[in-house]
Scaffold this motif. Sequence first.
Motif: not given
Length: 110
Positions: A23, A26-27, A31-33, A35-36
């Motif tokens: 998370r 991603a931040q 990116l979205t969680l 996609k990460t």
Amino acid sequence: MIPEDSQYQVLELIRDKSDLTQREMAQKLGLTLGKTHYSLKALVEAGWIRAERFARSENKSGYIYVLTPTGVAERLSLAARLLARKREEFDKLSLEIRALEGRLDRDGRS
């Protein structure tokens, strides 16, 4: 596989701060969680990183992501390719800017 830009960003982030949660990654990456997670999984499968379990707190476990020797080499290779691509983009953009400036100068004089 994920785009080279994303691969490089993930590898750089892991090199700099390997104990982030997905998370948090991603931040930082924008990116979205999902996609990460997908990116990390792909890099683990490629052998560029490995995930090691460690205790984040008394109640749960997390992962620390570590670059493998192959990952270190790939990060450097990606950096060289990205730099070459960015230089090429810069050169093309510089030509476009000069052409536009020339048109403005010509049209301004007419």
